[in-house]
Design an enzyme around this catalytic site. Structure first.
Site, PDB file in Angstrom:
ATOM      1  N   ARG A 125      -9.988   2.894  -4.068  1.00 18.48           N
ATOM      2  CA  ARG A 125      -9.861   1.915  -5.150  1.00 18.48           C
ATOM      3  C   ARG A 125     -10.642   0.646  -4.813  1.00 18.48           C
ATOM      4  O   ARG A 125     -11.234   0.012  -5.698  1.00 18.48           O
ATOM      5  CB  ARG A 125      -8.381   1.572  -5.366  1.00 18.48           C
ATOM      6  CG  ARG A 125      -8.085   0.459  -6.356  1.00 18.48           C
ATOM      7  CD  ARG A 125      -8.502   0.793  -7.763  1.00 18.48           C
ATOM      8  NE  ARG A 125      -8.042   2.085  -8.219  1.00 18.48           N
ATOM      9  CZ  ARG A 125      -8.305   2.602  -9.407  1.00 18.48           C
ATOM     10  NH1 ARG A 125      -9.051   1.929 -10.274  1.00 18.48           N
ATOM     11  NH2 ARG A 125      -7.859   3.793  -9.730  1.00 18.48           N
ATOM     12  N   ILE A 172      -0.564   5.132  -4.581  1.00 19.15           N
ATOM     13  CA  ILE A 172      -1.409   6.037  -5.370  1.00 19.15           C
ATOM     14  C   ILE A 172      -2.613   5.331  -5.987  1.00 19.15           C
ATOM     15  O   ILE A 172      -3.735   5.844  -5.934  1.00 19.15           O
ATOM     16  CB  ILE A 172      -0.571   6.723  -6.459  1.00 19.15           C
ATOM     17  CG1 ILE A 172       0.618   7.436  -5.828  1.00 19.15           C
ATOM     18  CG2 ILE A 172      -1.417   7.726  -7.236  1.00 19.15           C
ATOM     19  CD1 ILE A 172       1.661   7.910  -6.822  1.00 19.15           C
ATOM     20  N   HIS A 173      -2.406   4.180  -6.591  1.00 20.30           N
ATOM     21  CA  HIS A 173      -3.534   3.502  -7.215  1.00 20.30           C
ATOM     22  C   HIS A 173      -4.553   3.060  -6.171  1.00 20.30           C
ATOM     23  O   HIS A 173      -5.762   3.111  -6.410  1.00 20.30           O
ATOM     24  CB  HIS A 173      -3.048   2.297  -8.029  1.00 20.30           C
ATOM     25  CG  HIS A 173      -4.041   1.799  -9.025  1.00 20.30           C
ATOM     26  ND1 HIS A 173      -4.723   0.608  -8.885  1.00 20.30           N
ATOM     27  CD2 HIS A 173      -4.490   2.340 -10.186  1.00 20.30           C
ATOM     28  CE1 HIS A 173      -5.523   0.433  -9.917  1.00 20.30           C
ATOM     29  NE2 HIS A 173      -5.415   1.471 -10.720  1.00 20.30           N
ATOM     30  N   CYS A 174      -4.079   2.645  -5.022  1.00 18.29           N
ATOM     31  CA  CYS A 174      -4.977   2.170  -3.961  1.00 18.29           C
ATOM     32  C   CYS A 174      -5.909   3.261  -3.454  1.00 18.29           C
ATOM     33  O   CYS A 174      -7.013   2.965  -2.983  1.00 18.29           O
ATOM     34  CB  CYS A 174      -4.168   1.626  -2.795  1.00 18.29           C
ATOM     35  SG  CYS A 174      -3.083   0.246  -3.210  1.00 18.29           S
ATOM     36  N   MET A 175      -5.488   4.527  -3.517  1.00 17.91           N
ATOM     37  CA  MET A 175      -6.267   5.611  -2.923  1.00 17.91           C
ATOM     38  C   MET A 175      -7.103   6.379  -3.937  1.00 17.91           C
ATOM     39  O   MET A 175      -7.786   7.333  -3.572  1.00 17.91           O
ATOM     40  CB  MET A 175      -5.353   6.588  -2.194  1.00 17.91           C
ATOM     41  CG  MET A 175      -4.266   7.146  -3.069  1.00 17.91           C
ATOM     42  SD  MET A 175      -3.500   8.654  -2.478  1.00 17.91           S
ATOM     43  CE  MET A 175      -4.755   9.849  -2.888  1.00 17.91           C
TER      44      MET A 175
END
Length: 371
Positions: free
Chosen positions: A113, A357-360
């Protein structure tokens, strides 16, 4: 499952620079809920990011891939060591290999991200990649490989690349620092992008940064919140705090315990949003999203947040933490995304790496014919 199935090229992607001109609206970053061609991730290998808890992390990544391939291609960055580990995991989880691309791109960490490009749609409907400088969140020195990830993904995707510069210098920006509605409005925190602590762009003021965001991403209005949440080593990423779920509608994390470190900054962010209007002049509908109970490992509070969900084709992947508030968060997001399956992903181990989840993940929008 083939290696570099869409790359097959050694020439660099074409690049151009973005100057400090007002936004023209020519290129626009679509909202996350717009159709995706693929989701990009980087297979985990940097065990120090999860001290003493790395064992479950590849399994968590595998579960996320298994959920994503039901609606889109997943493009996975691997190195020589992790390629076979990733392949084994996909076989064990019965993941359809035709839905996965493997690309040999060296990384320091797995937070695509922030290290990957931000894709925009051009006037002709084609997709381009905007390249921002990555400096390890102005905190971690070991980011040499990650600083090259953005350009490598652009090449692998076959996308024209737009290097974002102000007066000849690359502008630092991580994808987790912003969120967009696809209609010209962007969310960010002053703590992350304007603070002198972990300063991304020293000497680049608010107006110049807004101009760069406008030119590169088609942004016409930046809604500035104050601070992020406790435990966030990025110093205020918006994707742990507040997210667009539709044009004119945001979810905002809310803490109900006045003694909690998050209570005051989140309340102040709510005050800002209640008087804000987006690029279209709409007053925002602000939906309260609960915070999970504090999670502490070895005396360190981690930035657990339900706002770190990811909107994929046909589904929304939501981090959960075996917390009583998991059900409330899933219910709220289910009402906001009635046409998508809400998929909870246990992130009690993943969050020890200070992201979920959003970070990856990083979305690559699908191309579309010009309007």
């Amino acid at each position: 499952m083939s290696l570099n199935t869409r790359a097959g090229r050694s020439v660099p992607a074409p690049t151009r620079s973005v100057s400090r001109r007002p936004a023209t609206g020519a290129n626009v970053m679509p909202a996350e809920w717009a159709p995706h061609r693929a989701t990009w991730i980087a297979w985990p290998h940097h065990a120090p990011d999860w001290p003493g808890r790395f064992g479950p992390i590849p399994w968590c990544f595998g579960e996320i891939v298994r959920a994503l391939v039901r609606g889109e291609t997943v493009a996975v960055l691997v190195n020589a060591a992790t390629e076979q580990r990733a392949r084994r995991m996909f076989r064990r989880l019965a993941i359809d290999p035709s839905r996965v691309e493997l690309h040999r791109v060296a990384t320091d960490r797995s937070w695509v991200r922030d290290t990957g490009p931000l894709f925009v749609r051009m006037p002709d409907g084609a997709v381009a990649a905007t390249l921002w400088r990555f400096n390890g969140w102005a905190k971690y020195p070991n980011h040499r490989r990650d600083a090259r990830v953005s350009a490598a993904i652009a090449r692998a995707a076959g996308s024209p690349a737009i290097r974002v510069e102000v007066e000849g210098r690359g502008v630092v920006l991580e994808g987790g620092a912003i969120d967009v509605d696809g209609q010209g409005t962007l969310l960010a925190t002053e703590e992350c992008l304007l603070s002198e602590v972990q300063a991304r762009n020293p000497g680049l003021g608010r107006a110049a940064l807004e101009s760069a965001l406008g030119e590169a991403l088609g942004v016409r209005k930046v809604l500035w919140l104050g601070r992020g949440i406790a435990g966030d080593d990025t110093h205020g990423h918006i994707d742990d705090v507040c997210r667009f779920v539709a044009p004119g509608v945001v979810v905002l994390c809310t803490e109900t315990d006045p003694k909690d470190a998050n209570y005051e900054p989140l309340a102040e962010n709510r005050e800002r949003l209640e008087t804000a209007r987006d690029a279209a002049g709409r007053k925002l509908d602000v939906v309260r999203l609960p915070m999970p109970s504090p999670i502490v490992f070895d005396g360190v509070r981690v930035p657990a947040s339900y706002a770190n969900f990811y909107v994929a084709n046909g589904r929304v992947l939501v981090p959960v933490f075996n917390d009583p508030r998991d059900r409330d968060a899933l219910g709220i997001l289910g009402e906001l995304f009635p046409d998508r399956e809400i998929t909870p992903i246990y992130c009690g181990d993943l969050i020890w790496g200070l992201g979920t989840i959003h970070c990856m993940t990083q979305q690559e929008p699908a191309a579309e014919p010009p309007a």
